[in-house]
Design a protein around this motif. Structure first.
Motif, PDB file in Angstrom:
ATOM      1  N   ASP A  96       0.809  -1.220   0.000  1.00 25.91           N
ATOM      2  CA  ASP A  96       0.000   0.000   0.000  1.00 25.91           C
ATOM      3  C   ASP A  96       0.845   1.274   0.000  1.00 25.91           C
ATOM      4  O   ASP A  96       0.320   2.382  -0.075  1.00 25.91           O
ATOM      5  CB  ASP A  96      -0.911   0.027   1.239  1.00 25.91           C
ATOM      6  CG  ASP A  96      -2.041  -0.990   1.137  1.00 25.91           C
ATOM      7  OD1 ASP A  96      -2.462  -1.278   0.002  1.00 25.91           O
ATOM      8  OD2 ASP A  96      -2.488  -1.485   2.190  1.00 25.91           O
ATOM      9  N   PHE A 133       1.721   3.848  -3.799  1.00 20.44           N
ATOM     10  CA  PHE A 133       0.949   4.943  -4.402  1.00 20.44           C
ATOM     11  C   PHE A 133       1.182   6.262  -3.677  1.00 20.44           C
ATOM     12  O   PHE A 133       0.998   7.337  -4.239  1.00 20.44           O
ATOM     13  CB  PHE A 133      -0.546   4.589  -4.478  1.00 20.44           C
ATOM     14  CG  PHE A 133      -1.340   4.836  -3.222  1.00 20.44           C
ATOM     15  CD1 PHE A 133      -1.988   6.046  -3.022  1.00 20.44           C
ATOM     16  CD2 PHE A 133      -1.445   3.851  -2.249  1.00 20.44           C
ATOM     17  CE1 PHE A 133      -2.728   6.274  -1.881  1.00 20.44           C
ATOM     18  CE2 PHE A 133      -2.183   4.063  -1.102  1.00 20.44           C
ATOM     19  CZ  PHE A 133      -2.831   5.283  -0.915  1.00 20.44           C
ATOM     20  N   LYS A 166      -4.362  11.937  -8.020  1.00 23.10           N
ATOM     21  CA  LYS A 166      -4.517  10.473  -8.013  1.00 23.10           C
ATOM     22  C   LYS A 166      -5.554  10.100  -6.960  1.00 23.10           C
ATOM     23  O   LYS A 166      -5.483  10.575  -5.825  1.00 23.10           O
ATOM     24  CB  LYS A 166      -3.197   9.778  -7.643  1.00 23.10           C
ATOM     25  CG  LYS A 166      -2.105   9.941  -8.678  1.00 23.10           C
ATOM     26  CD  LYS A 166      -2.273   8.988  -9.844  1.00 23.10           C
ATOM     27  CE  LYS A 166      -1.187   9.250 -10.897  1.00 23.10           C
ATOM     28  NZ  LYS A 166      -1.541   8.667 -12.195  1.00 23.10           N
ATOM     29  N   TRP A 167      -6.502   9.249  -7.362  1.00 22.26           N
ATOM     30  CA  TRP A 167      -7.485   8.714  -6.414  1.00 22.26           C
ATOM     31  C   TRP A 167      -7.132   7.254  -6.182  1.00 22.26           C
ATOM     32  O   TRP A 167      -6.963   6.501  -7.145  1.00 22.26           O
ATOM     33  CB  TRP A 167      -8.887   8.778  -6.996  1.00 22.26           C
ATOM     34  CG  TRP A 167      -9.423  10.135  -7.289  1.00 22.26           C
ATOM     35  CD1 TRP A 167      -9.350  10.808  -8.467  1.00 22.26           C
ATOM     36  CD2 TRP A 167     -10.178  10.988  -6.395  1.00 22.26           C
ATOM     37  NE1 TRP A 167     -10.018  12.021  -8.371  1.00 22.26           N
ATOM     38  CE2 TRP A 167     -10.515  12.144  -7.111  1.00 22.26           C
ATOM     39  CE3 TRP A 167     -10.582  10.859  -5.056  1.00 22.26           C
ATOM     40  CZ2 TRP A 167     -11.270  13.187  -6.535  1.00 22.26           C
ATOM     41  CZ3 TRP A 167     -11.313  11.895  -4.494  1.00 22.26           C
ATOM     42  CH2 TRP A 167     -11.650  13.045  -5.223  1.00 22.26           C
ATOM     43  N   HIS A 168      -7.091   6.846  -4.928  1.00 21.84           N
ATOM     44  CA  HIS A 168      -6.728   5.470  -4.608  1.00 21.84           C
ATOM     45  C   HIS A 168      -7.785   4.864  -3.683  1.00 21.84           C
ATOM     46  O   HIS A 168      -7.831   5.198  -2.495  1.00 21.84           O
ATOM     47  CB  HIS A 168      -5.351   5.464  -3.939  1.00 21.84           C
ATOM     48  CG  HIS A 168      -4.815   4.106  -3.686  1.00 21.84           C
ATOM     49  ND1 HIS A 168      -4.209   3.358  -4.673  1.00 21.84           N
ATOM     50  CD2 HIS A 168      -4.813   3.336  -2.576  1.00 21.84           C
ATOM     51  CE1 HIS A 168      -3.841   2.192  -4.174  1.00 21.84           C
ATOM     52  NE2 HIS A 168      -4.209   2.157  -2.904  1.00 21.84           N
ATOM     53  N   PHE A 219      -9.416   2.616  -1.072  1.00 22.71           N
ATOM     54  CA  PHE A 219      -8.667   2.067   0.052  1.00 22.71           C
ATOM     55  C   PHE A 219      -9.666   1.588   1.098  1.00 22.71           C
ATOM     56  O   PHE A 219     -10.177   2.371   1.887  1.00 22.71           O
ATOM     57  CB  PHE A 219      -7.779   3.194   0.598  1.00 22.71           C
ATOM     58  CG  PHE A 219      -6.586   2.712   1.350  1.00 22.71           C
ATOM     59  CD1 PHE A 219      -5.724   1.787   0.786  1.00 22.71           C
ATOM     60  CD2 PHE A 219      -6.310   3.192   2.617  1.00 22.71           C
ATOM     61  CE1 PHE A 219      -4.617   1.338   1.478  1.00 22.71           C
ATOM     62  CE2 PHE A 219      -5.205   2.758   3.310  1.00 22.71           C
ATOM     63  CZ  PHE A 219      -4.353   1.820   2.743  1.00 22.71           C
TER      64      PHE A 219
END
Lengths: 282, 282
Positions: B20, B23, B266-268, B270
């Protein structure tokens, strides 16, 4: 041999690639859904906000928020619902189009008004002062959209407005006005949604504005929502805009708790925006 | 042969999987960054909100918002910064820990206070009424965190508080108070950040609260922010909480425009949350 017939599409026709459709599918009414299965339509709540949960800088202000991909997505979603519903505040502030400009629907390459959703305006006091010059009716004339149904509490809506609607195939639908817990006079969402089924509309996409969204996220109504699709743009509009934030809830012990939560959550990055799909946790 | 030495870690030690971490890397200060390259530290603004941009139901209210993965991420981010900064409102309301519980840092498997960030409290009038029983100082006694530096505008901060800080290796740092455009007396963010560099702190993670975040997103200061990391949980807290929404901006023509936008976004996704990383668009 290739089909040599060339079709001229309106310049503002939108395209939404097949590749982007998949992630939305589990959150949409099934294709060809008919009324009869349920007394409620399949109800999708969908809107686009800033990071500070605002729909617009002020009511009716043109607010460049989400990107072009998100716009095309909205029109794809419209093509997948029998109707689009907004509150009167948005109708008055925005002079909205409420049609679908996706390639292949009626007026954009398709026949008649096939695939065009029915616009529904919730307007308890029939205060939306539309004319034949309103965008929505202009689009009807051009064969690019359907005439609106206006849901009101007035037993006798204004005759001049009724005449316009009659001419284009729209209408007023009168429902009972109820006094809410806090003394407001308003329509009941359950009755509004059941009315759509009676009108043979098996699905509805509720687009706004703030008052409508905040009211539907209240636990009293959120069980009527089948799907929530929120687009979030990476910007803060700043204090003073039109905010999505429902009424605060209290626990059984009288303490504030979250107003509404989503489950079955999927986040889908989409251009610079993100699309959040989920269901309201009951 | 395997190392047979077994180390007992505190029960609240957190783990953040390597998988994780990737990113986040482009949005963090480089490892081993030293002061000297710039008069400003690498400054990360990071916080977690609801969909309606709230940090908490009310100041200091324990608000279960983001999931366990996001919590571990916060502690990983803390391990990657030399200091963590909060405003006095949060210090008063939360009795915060401001340490790092990631496996491997000092107190959690590591030596001394290695990897523990320095807590910085911005407290212009030295009104944070801490004692040796405050969580932050208890953690210092237990070797699980560093003592705070309190940035104030008072030339002579309270002697009893100063004695406590001295004992644990913390201190007051006095900066000039400026009168803002709107007549408020406050510290200047540029001077606050430059002071950190003078204290050999090459990076800072600014965590809150609402007033601090809203002020830093103002165009006057947002150029000092190197990185923004926002976690969004799929819930609406409802009207009345602690809201992140900066002051409205006006265009040259006097019209409202978005207060702040991010780029390099950036979209992550989670867990149930999403993590948004970006830079403030200047």
């Amino acid at each position: 041999m290739a089909d040599t017939k060339v079709q001229i599409l309106p310049k503002d026709t939108l395209h939404f690639p097949d590749a982007d459709r998949g992630f939305l599918e589990p959150h949409l009414p099934e294709k060809g859904r008919k009324v009869g299965k349920s007394k409620f339509p399949f109800t999708t709540l969908t809107f686009a906000t800033s990071l500070d949960s605002q729909l617009a800088l002020s009511p009716g202000a043109p607010t460049a928020l989400s990107g072009p991909q998100s716009k095309a997505m909205t029109h794809y979603l419209r093509s997948r619902h029998d109707s689009i519903l907004i509150g009167v505040g948005t109708a008055v502030a925005d002079d909205p189009s409420l049609n679908c400009r996706l390639e292949g629907v009626g007026g954009y390459g398709g026949k008649g008004t096939d695939g065009q959703p029915r616009p529904i305006i919730v307007d308890p006091n029939a205060r939306w002062d539309f004319t034949e010059h309103s965008k929505l009716l202009k689009l009807c004339r051009d064969g690019k959209g359907k005439a609106p149904y206006i849901i009101t509490g007035l037993l006798e809506p204004p005759a001049d407005k009724k005449a316009i609607l009659d001419k284009y195939g729209g209408k007023f639908i009168t429902l009972a006005i109820h006094k809410s817990d806090i003394g407001e006079h308003r329509l009941d969402w359950g009755e509004v949604l059941q009315t759509l089924v009676k009108e043979d509309l098996a699905s509805v996409m509720i687009e706004g504005g703030g008052a409508v969204i905040n009211s539907l996220l209240h636990p009293k109504y959120s069980s009527m929502i089948d799907s929530v699709i929120v687009t979030i743009a990476p910007a803060w509009l700043g204090q003073g805009g039109v905010v999505v934030s429902p009424q605060r809830r209290l626990s059984d012990e009288g303490k504030p708790i979250a107003a509404a939560r989503l489950d079955s959550v999927k986040w889908h990055p989409f251009g610079d925006d993100v699309v959040l799909c989920g269901k309201v946790k009951l």
